[in-house]
Design an enzyme around this catalytic site. Structure first.
Site, PDB file in Angstrom:
ATOM      1  N   TYR A 152       0.667  -1.001   0.050  1.00 20.02           N
ATOM      2  CA  TYR A 152       0.104  -0.065   0.131  1.00 20.02           C
ATOM      3  C   TYR A 152       0.893   1.254  -0.079  1.00 20.02           C
ATOM      4  O   TYR A 152       0.805   2.392  -0.735  1.00 20.02           O
ATOM      5  CB  TYR A 152      -0.957  -0.013   1.144  1.00 20.02           C
ATOM      6  CG  TYR A 152      -2.072   1.106   1.443  1.00 20.02           C
ATOM      7  CD1 TYR A 152      -2.908   0.991   0.763  1.00 20.02           C
ATOM      8  CD2 TYR A 152      -1.475   2.286   2.370  1.00 20.02           C
ATOM      9  CE1 TYR A 152      -4.131   2.113   0.883  1.00 20.02           C
ATOM     10  CE2 TYR A 152      -2.503   3.429   2.378  1.00 20.02           C
ATOM     11  CZ  TYR A 152      -3.766   3.351   1.574  1.00 20.02           C
ATOM     12  OH  TYR A 152      -4.416   4.379   1.858  1.00 20.02           O
ATOM     13  N   LYS A 156       1.074   4.144  -2.866  1.00 16.86           N
ATOM     14  CA  LYS A 156       0.877   5.422  -2.703  1.00 16.86           C
ATOM     15  C   LYS A 156       2.101   6.352  -2.831  1.00 16.86           C
ATOM     16  O   LYS A 156       1.963   7.568  -3.452  1.00 16.86           O
ATOM     17  CB  LYS A 156       0.292   5.619  -1.320  1.00 16.86           C
ATOM     18  CG  LYS A 156      -1.132   4.963  -0.997  1.00 16.86           C
ATOM     19  CD  LYS A 156      -2.072   5.508  -1.912  1.00 16.86           C
ATOM     20  CE  LYS A 156      -3.464   5.192  -1.648  1.00 16.86           C
ATOM     21  NZ  LYS A 156      -4.549   5.473  -2.339  1.00 16.86           N
ATOM     22  N   THR A 187     -13.528   5.859   7.716  1.00 15.67           N
ATOM     23  CA  THR A 187     -14.090   5.413   6.434  1.00 15.67           C
ATOM     24  C   THR A 187     -14.313   3.946   6.584  1.00 15.67           C
ATOM     25  O   THR A 187     -13.425   3.301   7.569  1.00 15.67           O
ATOM     26  CB  THR A 187     -13.645   5.866   5.222  1.00 15.67           C
ATOM     27  OG1 THR A 187     -12.285   5.024   5.103  1.00 15.67           O
ATOM     28  CG2 THR A 187     -13.134   7.200   5.213  1.00 15.67           C
TER      29      THR A 187
HETATM   30  P1  NAD Z   1     -13.591   3.302   1.221  1.00 17.05           P
HETATM   31  O1  NAD Z   1     -13.284   2.053   1.319  1.00 17.05           O
HETATM   32  O2  NAD Z   1     -14.603   3.958   1.982  1.00 17.05           O
HETATM   33  O3  NAD Z   1     -14.003   3.676  -0.283  1.00 17.05           O
HETATM   34  C1  NAD Z   1     -13.144   3.207  -1.212  1.00 17.05           C
HETATM   35  C2  NAD Z   1     -14.083   3.164  -2.746  1.00 17.05           C
HETATM   36  O4  NAD Z   1     -13.121   2.527  -3.740  1.00 17.05           O
HETATM   37  C3  NAD Z   1     -15.131   2.103  -2.399  1.00 17.05           C
HETATM   38  O5  NAD Z   1     -16.390   2.562  -2.601  1.00 17.05           O
HETATM   39  C4  NAD Z   1     -14.752   0.863  -3.193  1.00 17.05           C
HETATM   40  O6  NAD Z   1     -15.740   0.280  -3.727  1.00 17.05           O
HETATM   41  C5  NAD Z   1     -13.919   1.693  -4.191  1.00 17.05           C
HETATM   42  N1  NAD Z   1     -13.044   0.834  -5.001  1.00 17.05           N
HETATM   43  C6  NAD Z   1     -12.138  -0.194  -4.631  1.00 17.05           C
HETATM   44  N2  NAD Z   1     -11.624  -0.862  -5.382  1.00 17.05           N
HETATM   45  C7  NAD Z   1     -12.314  -0.180  -6.608  1.00 17.05           C
HETATM   46  C8  NAD Z   1     -11.700  -0.479  -8.044  1.00 17.05           C
HETATM   47  N3  NAD Z   1     -10.867  -1.717  -8.320  1.00 17.05           N
HETATM   48  N4  NAD Z   1     -12.551   0.165  -8.889  1.00 17.05           N
HETATM   49  C9  NAD Z   1     -13.391   1.219  -8.559  1.00 17.05           C
HETATM   50  N5  NAD Z   1     -13.643   1.402  -7.243  1.00 17.05           N
HETATM   51  C10 NAD Z   1     -13.117   0.565  -6.375  1.00 17.05           C
HETATM   52  O7  NAD Z   1     -12.056   4.017   1.615  1.00 17.05           O
HETATM   53  P2  NAD Z   1     -11.636   5.509   1.579  1.00 17.05           P
HETATM   54  O8  NAD Z   1     -11.094   5.570   2.946  1.00 17.05           O
HETATM   55  O9  NAD Z   1     -12.835   6.518   1.311  1.00 17.05           O
HETATM   56  O10 NAD Z   1     -10.554   5.629   0.550  1.00 17.05           O
HETATM   57  C11 NAD Z   1     -10.662   6.333  -0.663  1.00 17.05           C
HETATM   58  C12 NAD Z   1      -9.227   6.717  -0.918  1.00 17.05           C
HETATM   59  O11 NAD Z   1      -8.553   7.200   0.329  1.00 17.05           O
HETATM   60  C13 NAD Z   1      -8.370   5.479  -1.227  1.00 17.05           C
HETATM   61  O12 NAD Z   1      -7.564   5.621  -2.263  1.00 17.05           O
HETATM   62  C14 NAD Z   1      -7.615   5.293   0.070  1.00 17.05           C
HETATM   63  O13 NAD Z   1      -6.254   4.609  -0.165  1.00 17.05           O
HETATM   64  C15 NAD Z   1      -7.382   6.638   0.465  1.00 17.05           C
HETATM   65  N6  NAD Z   1      -6.751   7.148   2.045  1.00 17.05           N
HETATM   66  C16 NAD Z   1      -7.719   6.700   2.779  1.00 17.05           C
HETATM   67  C17 NAD Z   1      -7.453   6.767   4.145  1.00 17.05           C
HETATM   68  C18 NAD Z   1      -8.274   6.328   5.437  1.00 17.05           C
HETATM   69  O14 NAD Z   1      -7.806   6.410   6.472  1.00 17.05           O
HETATM   70  N7  NAD Z   1      -9.458   6.091   5.267  1.00 17.05           N
HETATM   71  C19 NAD Z   1      -6.221   7.355   4.419  1.00 17.05           C
HETATM   72  C20 NAD Z   1      -5.223   7.790   3.434  1.00 17.05           C
HETATM   73  C21 NAD Z   1      -5.836   7.419   2.270  1.00 17.05           C
END
Ligand code: NAD
Length: 254
Positions: A152, A156, A187
């Site tokens: 991961y 990133k 989330t």
């Molecule tokens: P989340 O799991 O709530 O949302 C992720 C969404 O991406 C989901 O709706 C899922 O169905 C969709 N998804 C996953 N794989 C997919 C694919 N192959 N094609 C299309 N859609 C796909 O998580 P989130 O926290 O909202 O994550 C959103 C972004 O934020 C991600 O890139 C994640 O890595 C990043 N992020 C999250 C955090 C955290 O702490 N939540 C921190 C840093 C970065």
């Protein structure tokens, strides 16, 4: 901020993407809510329409080159192009120490989070109208190592290489590409399924120092980066991390 404009959000069915899709709509955009989870994307698009906005739900697997091409040609054909593309979809794998970390997990992280976003940008950039912008969701784990999730973190970090490499060539076309780097956000990705309701952005409260953020904290920065207000910002990785990267931490003052 986006009256008369069209914005696309991948991962729009949940978490940060859902908050961003709703906020783009509140700011006047027609929103393309794209996700692997089409039922979730339809729910979010339905909420936008019920509130008087304009939205469409589209199924996409960002890991597929073909699916990305279909998604963005749909945006061109149905909406004449895009003004904002928020490439936010991503996955987090099970945590494991390096010795136990599976090569298949590493491959999957790169296939979805890095290669998938690369494919999305490749398809999105020609569809963005001059003055438009792409924003990708990287992570604090794209700025700092995350030992139990090495794939991961690697993916990133890689996204920032893509963002910085695209900034100059697309500046010539009047387009910008930036990354938002969230700290820990409440989330489903981190096991929090209860959605936080959106608030008036001017009343958004600051999270505690190094504390958990709400999806809207990230969405607001993504909207800003995608908007003309951020016209001077290109090729940047913007941490939204409640000061996590600002210092050594209270418990480790040296
Ligand atoms: P989340 O799991 O709530 O949302 C992720 C969404 O991406 C989901 O709706 C899922 O169905 C969709 N998804 C996953 N794989 C997919 C694919 N192959 N094609 C299309 N859609 C796909 O998580 P989130 O926290 O909202 O994550 C959103 C972004 O934020 C991600 O890139 C994640 O890595 C990043 N992020 C999250 C955090 C955290 O702490 N939540 C921190 C840093 C970065």
């Amino acid at each position: 901020m986006f009256g008369g404009k069209t914005a696309l959000v991948t991962g729009g069915a949940s978490g940060i993407g859902e908050a961003a899709a709703l906020r783009f709509a509140q700011e006047g955009a027609t929103v393309v809510v794209a996700d692997l989870n089409i039922a979730g994307a339809e729910r979010v698009a339905g909420a936008i329409i019920a509130a008087g906005g304009k939205a469409a739900a589209v199924a996409v697997d960002i890991a597929s080159d073909e699916a990305n091409q279909v998604l963005f040609s749909t945006c061109r054909d149905r909406f004449g192009g895009l003004d904002a593309a928020f490439l936010n979809a991503g996955i987090l794998d099970n945590w494991a120490e390096f010795e136990e970390y599976q090569t298949a997990s590493f491959d999957r992280m790169l296939a979805v989070n890095l290669r998938g976003t690369f494919l999305g940008l490749k398809a999105a950039m020609p569809v963005l109208r001059p003055g438009g912008a792409a924003v990708v969701t990287a992570s604090l784990a794209g700025l700092l190592g995350l030992p139990p999730a090495i794939g991961y973190s690697t993916a990133k970090h890689g996204l920032l290489g893509i963002v910085k490499s695209l900034a100059a060539p697309y500046a010539r076309h009047g387009l910008r590409v930036n990354a938002v780097c969230p700290g820990s956000v409440l989330t489903p990705m981190v096991g929090v399924t209860e959605a936080t309701p959106l608030v008036d952005p001017d009343t958004l409260e600051a999270p505690p120092y190094r504390g958990d953020l709400h999806p809207q904290h990230i969405a607001e920065v993504a909207l800003f980066l995608a908007s003309r207000r951020a016209a001077g910002i290109n090729g940047l990785a913007v941490p939204v991390d409640a000061a996590f990267t600002a210092d050594f931490g209270e418990s480790n003052p040296e």
